[in-house]
Design an enzyme around this catalytic site. Structure first.
Site, PDB file in Angstrom:
ATOM      1  N   ASP A 269      -8.007  24.057 -32.445  1.00 17.17           N
ATOM      2  CA  ASP A 269      -6.996  23.002 -32.231  1.00 17.17           C
ATOM      3  C   ASP A 269      -7.324  21.916 -33.247  1.00 17.17           C
ATOM      4  OD1 ASP A 269      -9.401  22.338 -30.891  1.00 17.17           O
ATOM      5  OD2 ASP A 269      -8.362  21.059 -29.428  1.00 17.17           O
TER       6      ASP A 269
ATOM      7  N   HIS B 257     -20.075  20.113 -32.296  1.00 24.67           N
ATOM      8  CA  HIS B 257     -19.644  20.967 -31.183  1.00 24.67           C
ATOM      9  C   HIS B 257     -19.129  22.331 -31.671  1.00 24.67           C
ATOM     10  CE1 HIS B 257     -19.897  17.629 -28.336  1.00 24.67           C
ATOM     11  NE2 HIS B 257     -19.086  16.906 -29.088  1.00 24.67           N
TER      12      HIS B 257
END
Length: 305
Positions: free
Chosen positions: A10, A241
């Site tokens: 995303d 992340h």
């Protein structure tokens, strides 16, 4: 031996770093990038992904657009403008892309590749799990034929980052995440338990500025924006992340996992999106609980600098 990979994104700032890392790793053969809503709209994520591939000179990697909305509900989460910028990628200055997405839905691309190369394809999902839930729903045979699934999401032993209970990617579509975790897919969850230990120091920005290439200038700009968001939380740097999920495929020894039974809270209470460990139940996924952060960070920087 290279790993055949579909990378589901995303594309916000840490996704962008993960894409650069995966595209430059000799251990990974990127069969395609698939996009989803989350940090920004799916249209924004797709545009950002195409722009980044052009910057990298990797127009050969196909990009397929996926879900606009969560699997079973309305939106829980708005785009993270304060963390990723108005455009989802640090308000960067890349030109609009010349290349276009494939026209195929991300879920179909996932399923087609897994069935074409049984036992060989790893899916790395660093956004919500909506596209993967749709792929399983359309083609359940992929459960037996995928090599493995590495998910950046969740928080098994630590607090959440979008609420005190929930990590952002799981919170974005809790039902999809719970469905994937219960599906029988060989899932490894790379969550906040380990990703928050992979802090990239602020000094790295100066190094990127000094390198002076188009890519290093771009990283300086977008990661600087990202680090400013972290600074508001008292953190001098930023967590890698999404890159760590890619790193766990490049070198599985970067992390240590434990088999656990994880369910996702899909209630309408304040704990929605929480990844709940059920110790008495048979394990359904592997959960990363330790990371060799120093070695991983060095490897990441060796490829993206």
């Amino acid at each position: 031996m290279t790993e055949k990979v579909i990378l589901d994104v995303d594309t916000g700032i840490d996704d962008a770093m993960a894409i650069v890392y995966a595209a430059r790793a000799s251990e990974i053969e990127l069969l395609g990038l698939t996009t989803c809503f989350g940090n920004t709209s799916v249209e924004g994520a797709t545009r950002n992904t195409l722009q980044l591939l052009e910057l990298l000179g990797r127009e050969d990697i196909p990009v397929s657009m996926g879900a606009h909305t969560p699997w079973k509900r309305g939106h829980l989460k708005e785009p993270a403008v304060h963390i990723h910028g108005e455009d989802g990628m640090g308000n960067h200055s890349l030109p609009l892309p010349k290349i276009e997405p494939t026209g195929k839905h991300a879920a179909d691309v996932m399923a087609e590749n897994v069935l074409r190369y049984p036992g060989e394809v790893t899916l790395i999902c660093v956004g919500s799990l909506t596209n993967l839930a749709l792929a399983i729903e359309k083609e359940p045979a992929i459960i037996e034929k995928v090599k493995r699934v590495v998910v950046m999401g969740g928080a098994a032993t630590v607090k959440g980052n979008i609420t005190p209970h929930a990590e952002a990617n799981i919170y974005t579509d809790p039902e999809a995440a719970d469905f994937v975790f219960q599906s029988g897919l060989p899932v490894t969850m790379v969550g906040l338990d380990v990703t928050m230990q992979t802090l990239l120091p602020k000094e790295q920005l100066e190094e990127w500025q000094n390198i002076g290439t188009p890519l290093s200038g771009f990283l300086y700009q977008i990661v600087g924006f990202y680090m400013n968001a972290y600074l508001t939380q008292g953190i001098n740097g930023c967590a890698l992340h999404d890159p760590l999920a890619v790193g766990a495929v490049i070198d599985p020894a970067f992390i240590k996992t434990k088999p656990m039974h994880i369910r996702v809270d899909c209630s309408e209470s304040e704990t929605i999106g929480k990844t709940v460990s059920l110790p008495g139940e048979a394990p359904n996924i592997e959960v990363a609980l330790e990371v060799d952060a120093e070695r991983f960070n060095q490897h990441f920087l060796s490829l993206v600098n």
